[in-house]
Design an enzyme around this catalytic site. Structure first.
Site, short mmCIF file in Angstrom:
data_model
loop_
_atom_site.label_atom_id
_atom_site.label_comp_id
_atom_site.label_asym_id
_atom_site.label_seq_id
_atom_site.Cartn_x
_atom_site.Cartn_y
_atom_site.Cartn_z
N GLN A 100 -4.84 0.70 -2.76
CA GLN A 100 -3.87 0.25 -3.77
C GLN A 100 -4.21 -1.13 -4.30
O GLN A 100 -3.92 -1.45 -5.46
CB GLN A 100 -2.45 0.24 -3.20
CG GLN A 100 -1.74 1.57 -3.26
CD GLN A 100 -0.26 1.44 -2.92
OE1 GLN A 100 0.27 0.34 -2.80
NE2 GLN A 100 0.39 2.56 -2.75
N HIS A 300 8.12 7.08 -5.28
CA HIS A 300 6.96 6.36 -4.77
C HIS A 300 5.86 6.26 -5.83
O HIS A 300 5.26 5.21 -6.02
CB HIS A 300 6.43 7.03 -3.50
CG HIS A 300 7.46 7.16 -2.43
ND1 HIS A 300 8.05 6.07 -1.83
CD2 HIS A 300 8.03 8.26 -1.86
CE1 HIS A 300 8.92 6.49 -0.93
NE2 HIS A 300 8.93 7.80 -0.93
N LEU A 301 5.61 7.36 -6.51
CA LEU A 301 4.63 7.34 -7.59
C LEU A 301 5.08 6.41 -8.71
O LEU A 301 4.26 5.70 -9.31
CB LEU A 301 4.41 8.75 -8.13
CG LEU A 301 3.40 8.88 -9.28
CD1 LEU A 301 2.01 8.43 -8.84
CD2 LEU A 301 3.35 10.32 -9.79
N ALA A 302 6.38 6.39 -8.98
CA ALA A 302 6.92 5.52 -10.03
C ALA A 302 6.55 4.06 -9.77
O ALA A 302 6.20 3.32 -10.70
CB ALA A 302 8.44 5.68 -10.11
N ASP A 303 6.61 3.65 -8.53
CA ASP A 303 6.23 2.30 -8.14
C ASP A 303 4.74 2.08 -8.40
O ASP A 303 4.32 1.08 -8.99
CB ASP A 303 6.58 2.12 -6.66
CG ASP A 303 5.96 0.89 -6.04
OD1 ASP A 303 5.66 -0.07 -6.77
OD2 ASP A 303 5.79 0.87 -4.80
N GLN A 304 3.92 3.02 -7.98
CA GLN A 304 2.47 2.87 -8.06
C GLN A 304 1.96 2.86 -9.50
O GLN A 304 0.93 2.24 -9.80
CB GLN A 304 1.79 3.99 -7.29
CG GLN A 304 2.08 3.98 -5.79
CD GLN A 304 1.54 5.21 -5.09
OE1 GLN A 304 0.50 5.75 -5.47
NE2 GLN A 304 2.25 5.68 -4.07
N HIS A 325 10.97 -1.83 -4.96
CA HIS A 325 9.51 -1.91 -5.03
C HIS A 325 9.03 -1.85 -6.48
O HIS A 325 8.19 -2.64 -6.91
CB HIS A 325 8.88 -0.75 -4.25
CG HIS A 325 8.70 -1.02 -2.80
ND1 HIS A 325 9.68 -0.78 -1.87
CD2 HIS A 325 7.64 -1.50 -2.10
CE1 HIS A 325 9.25 -1.10 -0.67
NE2 HIS A 325 8.01 -1.54 -0.77
#
Length: 355
Positions: A100, A300-304, A325
């Site tokens: 990441q 979680h993907l939204a954060d990434q 996050h």
């Protein structure tokens, strides 16, 4: 020079990871203070140090503050170059979190980047390697991102020993829009997949969830029970599923399960005293929550996706919840790039967009 307060918002390692990646892309020096200030063990940990060291090697950066417990970091990049790199995080430091730190910068490298990384592939407080492969990278493909991550060996807490190889090609990121199908604005493969998923929510059996249930140094029935419990709960909710079972003999004892469908996932890790059935159900509950929300991407993907959105421009997605996050990642990204994110609540979901 950009100055970042590492205690802002979520205040964890993600602040440092995003700041360093965007420093490499923009060529702007960055100083991060108050790193992980409010954590039980504040400052940089071993896995953060390895990520920063690797980023510095790839972009020939001058760095200060690279020591365990450091609360302040200075990073001055030169140029993102290609080449081959080997990284041993040591013990079970997260391989996915190290990636990441690097991945947003690698489309801008001068040539191909090849990585061999040793550490933990399925450890607490980080995405599982299966999630990275089957959710994160699958979504990034829609942006034109060119990366392949291959699992060589799993690594569990505490000794790690996992190994991953990765290849990233220079590429031009393109804008993307992950929206509900009824908005009728998407085109191409991503739209067709979303149509299939959203139509299937009226008839959940048309959505097929895939997964991998795995264990090391445990009886073969453990990953099987994890999978059976997950599949049973998914079936009750009307979802079809197929889960692969994997058993290994590795350095550490551990287990886990990751489920995915489209750009949504659910995962859980086993631990001593926790029945395999509970592990499986936790992963199933997580993905059911995401799919039933009708949002095309999970939290979680939204954060990434935040830094990639800003780098691609004119992009958006809809998510069921905007986490701290994600909000923190937005703030860090806006410090480096001349962009402004917009957040709108629509029909119980959140649309995040950037021009």
């Amino acid at each position: 020079m950009i100055e970042i307060d590492g205690s802002y918002g979520e205040g964890g390692g993600q602040v440092v990871r995003t700041a360093v990646a965007l420093s490499a892309v923009t060529g702007k020096d960055v100083k991060v203070t108050n790193i992980r200030k409010n954590r039980p063990n504040p400052g940089l940990k071993q896995q953060h140090l390895k990520a920063l060291e690797t980023a510095a090697r790839i972009c020939e950066a001058r760095v200060s503050g690279l020591f365990p417990g450091s609360s302040e970091l200075f990073f001055s990049p030169v140029e993102i170059k290609g080449g081959k790199y080997e990284v041993d995080i040591g013990t079970a430091g997260s391989i996915t979190l190290l990636l990441q730190s690097l991945m947003p910068a690698l489309p801008f490298a001068k040539e191909k980047v090849k990585l061999t990384i040793k550490g933990g592939t399925d450890v607490a407080w980080s995405p599982t390697i299966d999630y990275l492969q089957h959710v994160t990278l699958r979504a990034l493909e829609q942006l034109g991102y060119a990366g392949i991550v291959t699992l060589k060996k799993r690594g569990y807490y505490p000794r790690g020993g996992g190994e991953v190889s990765a290849v990233f090609e220079p590429c031009k990121l393109r804008s993307f829009h992950f929206r509900r199908v009824k908005e009728n604005r998407r085109t191409g493969e991503a739209r067709r997949e979303e149509e299939t998923r959203n139509e299937g929510r009226n008839q959940n059996q048309r959505i097929e969830i895939q997964g991998i249930s795995h264990a090391s140094n445990l009886p073969a029935h453990v990953p099987a029970r994890q999978a059976e419990a997950a599949e049973s709960l998914l079936l009750e909710a009307g979802y079809g599923s197929r889960t692969k079972i994997q058993s290994f003999e590795l350095l550490s004892t551990g287990s886990g399960i990751t489920l995915w469908s489209g750009y949504c996932g659910g995962s859980a890790l086993g631990k001593k005293g926790l029945p395999a059935e509970k592990v499986g159900r936790r992963a199933a509950e997580e993905i059911i929550l995401e799919l039933s929300s009708k949002a095309p991407v999970d939290v979680h993907l939204a954060d990434q996706l935040i830094p990639y959105m800003a780098l691609a421009g004119n992009s958006s997605y809809t998510v069921r919840e905007l986490t701290l996050h994600a909000a923190t990642n937005i703030w860090v990204t806006e410090q480096f790039l001349d962009v402004k994110f917009r957040i709108e609540e629509k029909e119980g979901l959140f649309e995040v967009s950037v021009d």
